[in-house]
Design a protein around this motif. Structure first.
Motif, short mmCIF file in Angstrom:
data_model
loop_
_atom_site.label_atom_id
_atom_site.label_comp_id
_atom_site.label_asym_id
_atom_site.label_seq_id
_atom_site.Cartn_x
_atom_site.Cartn_y
_atom_site.Cartn_z
N MET A 171 0.91 -1.06 -0.07
CA MET A 171 0.12 -0.08 -0.05
C MET A 171 0.97 1.21 0.06
N ARG A 172 1.92 1.13 0.65
CA ARG A 172 2.98 2.36 0.80
C ARG A 172 3.55 2.47 -0.78
N GLN A 173 3.75 1.54 -1.52
CA GLN A 173 4.35 1.45 -2.68
C GLN A 173 3.20 2.01 -3.61
N ALA A 174 1.95 1.73 -3.46
CA ALA A 174 0.64 2.15 -4.40
C ALA A 174 0.48 3.74 -4.06
N GLY A 175 1.02 4.09 -2.74
CA GLY A 175 1.00 5.67 -2.35
C GLY A 175 1.80 6.47 -3.21
N ARG A 176 3.14 5.58 -3.28
CA ARG A 176 4.09 6.54 -3.95
C ARG A 176 3.77 6.47 -5.35
N ILE A 177 3.21 5.42 -6.22
CA ILE A 177 2.84 5.34 -7.36
C ILE A 177 1.51 6.77 -7.87
N GLY A 190 3.32 -0.48 -11.72
CA GLY A 190 1.81 -0.34 -11.23
C GLY A 190 0.94 -1.42 -12.01
N VAL A 191 -0.22 -1.90 -11.65
CA VAL A 191 -1.06 -2.46 -12.38
C VAL A 191 -2.26 -1.71 -12.74
N TYR A 192 -3.37 -2.39 -13.10
CA TYR A 192 -4.82 -1.53 -13.47
C TYR A 192 -5.39 -1.28 -12.05
N THR A 193 -5.98 -0.21 -12.01
CA THR A 193 -6.97 0.10 -10.79
C THR A 193 -8.20 -0.44 -11.10
N THR A 194 -9.09 -0.39 -10.04
CA THR A 194 -10.26 -0.92 -10.13
C THR A 194 -11.20 -0.16 -10.87
N SER A 195 -10.90 1.26 -10.91
CA SER A 195 -11.70 2.25 -11.64
C SER A 195 -10.93 3.25 -12.39
N PRO A 196 -11.50 3.53 -13.47
CA PRO A 196 -10.79 4.58 -14.29
C PRO A 196 -10.60 5.78 -13.32
N PRO A 197 -9.73 6.80 -13.91
CA PRO A 197 -9.81 8.30 -13.21
C PRO A 197 -11.14 8.75 -13.32
N HIS A 198 -11.64 9.53 -12.31
CA HIS A 198 -12.56 10.35 -12.29
C HIS A 198 -12.13 11.70 -12.39
N PHE A 199 -12.22 12.10 -13.71
CA PHE A 199 -11.80 13.30 -14.17
C PHE A 199 -12.81 14.56 -14.66
N CYS A 200 -13.27 15.42 -13.51
CA CYS A 200 -14.55 16.17 -13.73
C CYS A 200 -14.22 17.44 -13.96
N ALA A 255 -6.12 6.50 -8.26
CA ALA A 255 -5.41 5.58 -7.50
C ALA A 255 -4.24 5.06 -8.00
N GLY A 256 -3.49 4.65 -7.17
CA GLY A 256 -2.21 3.69 -7.62
C GLY A 256 -2.51 2.35 -7.18
N SER A 257 -2.27 1.36 -8.07
CA SER A 257 -2.55 0.13 -7.68
C SER A 257 -0.98 -0.75 -7.79
N ARG A 258 -0.65 -1.38 -6.45
CA ARG A 258 0.52 -2.26 -6.37
C ARG A 258 0.08 -3.44 -6.34
N LEU A 259 0.19 -4.55 -7.26
CA LEU A 259 -0.45 -5.81 -7.27
C LEU A 259 -1.65 -6.13 -6.46
N GLY A 278 -8.19 -4.50 -4.25
CA GLY A 278 -9.39 -4.41 -5.03
C GLY A 278 -9.31 -4.93 -6.31
N PHE A 279 -10.48 -5.15 -6.75
CA PHE A 279 -10.85 -5.62 -8.47
C PHE A 279 -11.90 -4.83 -8.80
#
Lengths: 392, 392
Positions: B168-174, B212-222, B250-254, B326-327
């Motif tokens: 999760m820390r790696q995901a935070g850096r991503i 990184g790998v794919y995140t569960t959701s795309p960017p919400h870019f509003c 989000a960042g997703s690490r594994l 998360g998936f």
């Protein structure tokens, strides 16, 4: 004013076609939960389907009714043609609650409209129509009889309109660009994730005239041992020489998808692998030559089956599937498949992904083609060369 | 040998914790379909869940059993510790078929193992456990009694291990890197899709030590009008000056996620908007100061609620939710929420996304913080400054 992706008349025609199917099923009301079907009938476009989200179509109403989480109702106003009275929401306290469920207030809304009774069609096998949602509907709508209406709207979607075909051609150009970017970046020592990052960049930036949106599925990027798997995930390890690599990706233009798969071989492929590639390309080309309106899905598959059998190969999995509109987790429309027993007759305006790939004990290869069925034959949706890609 | 993301002992401990909860529920067998729960207990990692996919946990067996589509069994061998006998598959002819369903052969597999009877827990409200799947299980397992075991494994997942915290820390850096890339690219005249393309590029390439790998959701870019919506989609229109823009990514690490939201204002914000930003940042900072083991989820929300009320604001939606594995379609774990009535007591090792944002009639703002609960307080998972981002 909402910026609709299609003319209002097109949405009306889709709704009328849906109502015809409802009458055939004997349903007064249809409760949809497949986000692609909700998008198809209204244009609704937001990442809202992770909370229960419904579109209610009544045979006796001129517009469907959107029911979702209160915070997403703004998106319904922004992206659909629906009148304010047909955008209804449930409060946030029902979201992922341990003590209540969004179907409760949904049923109160249905009741207030007199839509809580009679024959109601629901999408039993749609991804976001969970067992819990169905159980809650049964509990809260005691005067309703439920019918399975899964794929009812998906079948209406099979033949694409002129406007839909235009979006699919744009998606084809986007994915041609993404595959080109991927192949350029592939080289021994480059991390798999860095190639995939280029793919995403190209998928989303699209072309100067048409940007891309997210695809239903991430790239299937299967290198090293994972070349034997069709749906593997990339790693952050570097690519190595003398190995094949399968890349399956799509372009998505406003949720209309065009997929493609190519195998990239880094180094000089062994003769056996080259023969495998020739067999796949020959099978694909023969299959594409056979595609015209009037042929049945299973007949298309037979052309491929016979062609690869001459080289001693067999494919257990289906050869392809209907494509078009898609939301996660799949860009397949879940209706027609190119496989034995599927008697769907191909008609002008249908679209398929011919998934001509083989996964063997120790390796895999995939060189595929998405296409539209036209009045006289077919139109490939991507221009990427139908060959094994080698990078010596 | 499969490359596991965690030590085998950690998988065993997760399985034992699951069995304890099964006994509490009175279930002999658990049939899981949430891909995150399947991943959690076995490591299984492939895009396979768009076809019915199950993990069967028996109280009386030392290993769970994977059941899925034949072509994905190779991925089960590649990514899990399961023995060959515990990887079972159904043929491709059952996939998206009009005449049969994958639960049929799944039940034959259960029967052969004597797992077709007794008390069986199923995840009634899990995304991929459809009404149709449940109906097929009821039909084909006449000797079973079904219990709702939704969230049973999700609750086991609430407290993260040392190894999970590291991911999760790696995901935070991503995600810090992805937000930085987004902010740098934002400027009037730049197409929204081109900014989002940069986000994806940074999310996936990650850092030199962790991709990184794919995140569960795309960017919400509003952007533009869509700033009023929390889950809107980007367009391919250019950004305009003097407007706020919300970016939730989000960042997703594994598959371990760390989300963040920031508002970027292009141009000089009006005073009213600056006051709104101050109220949100003050509320967030006070909330973060309150977070320590022992505090209840609803107490955390109250800190925020009181702080923004002083400025005349109120937020209907919950303030946050548990995060981790998360998936698609959501990175929320669907267990604890920071909201009134949620009495979950925060414990060291839990992780949340504090979703401190406000969506008003005509605008929106979000400046959020993901964090781990530690032994003595909390640890922010991202370092991105907690401020409204202005680009004059």
């Amino acid at each position: 004013m909402p910026a609709l992706y299609f003319a209002e008349a097109e949405y009306k025609a889709r709704l009328e076609a849906t109502k015809v199917e409802m009458q055939r099923l004997g349903a007064d009301t249809l409760i949809l939960s497949d986000p692609a079907n909700i998008f198809y009938l209204t244009g609704f476009d937001a990442w809202a389907f992770y909370s229960p989200l419904f579109l209610v179509v009544s045979c006796y109403e001129d517009e469907p009714m959107w029911i979702g989480r209160f915070m997403d109702a703004v998106s319904a106003r922004d992206t659909t043609y629906l009148r304010e009275e047909n955008i209804q929401a449930y409060p946030d306290s029902f979201v992922q609650s341990n003590t209540s469920h969004p179907v409760q207030p949904t049923c109160e809304i249905l009741q207030a409209r007199g839509l809580d009774r009679g024959a109601i069609g629901v999408e039993m096998g749609a991804y976001y129509y969970t067992a819990r949602i169905h159980a809650e509907f049964i509990k809260h709508l005691p005067n309703a009889r439920f019918h399975d209406a899964e794929l009812l709207v998906n079948r209406v979607r099979l033949v694409k309109s002129v406007a839909e075909q235009a979006y699919m051609r744009q998606a084809g150009r986007i994915v041609d660009g993404a595959m080109t970017a991927a192949v350029e970046r592939c080289a021994p020592g480059v991390r798999e994730c860095d190639v995939v990052a280029e793919i995403y960049q190209a998928q989303i930036s699209g072309s100067p005239e048409a940007g891309g949106v997210y695809t239903t599925s991430p790239p299937h990027f299967c290198a090293a041992e994972r070349v034997r798997t069709p749906h593997g995930l990339w790693t952050d390890k570097p690519l190595v020489n003398n190995r094949p690599l399968n890349i399956e990706i799509a372009g998505s233009r406003l949720h209309y998808h065009c997929p493609i798969t190519r195998t990239v071989f880094l180094g000089r492929p062994p003769d056996g692998y080259l023969r495998l590639a020739e067999a796949v390309v020959e099978g694909l080309n023969k299959t594409m030559d056979s595609i015209r309106p009037g042929i049945a899905a299973e007949e298309v598959e037979l052309v491929w089956r016979r062609s690869i059998a001459k080289h001693g190969f067999e494919k257990e999995a289906r050869l392809g599937y209907s494509i078009g509109l898609g939301f996660p987790p799949t860009w397949g429309e879940r209706t027609a498949s190119l496989r034995p027993g599927d008697k769907t007759v191909l008609r002008s305006g249908m679209a398929f992904h011919c998934m001509s790939g083989l996964w063997l004990e120790d390796t895999g290869i995939a060189i595929t083609q998405s296409f539209l069925v036209t009045d006289s034959g077919n139109e490939p949706l991507t221009q990427f060369e139908r060959q094994l890609i080698t990078k010596p």
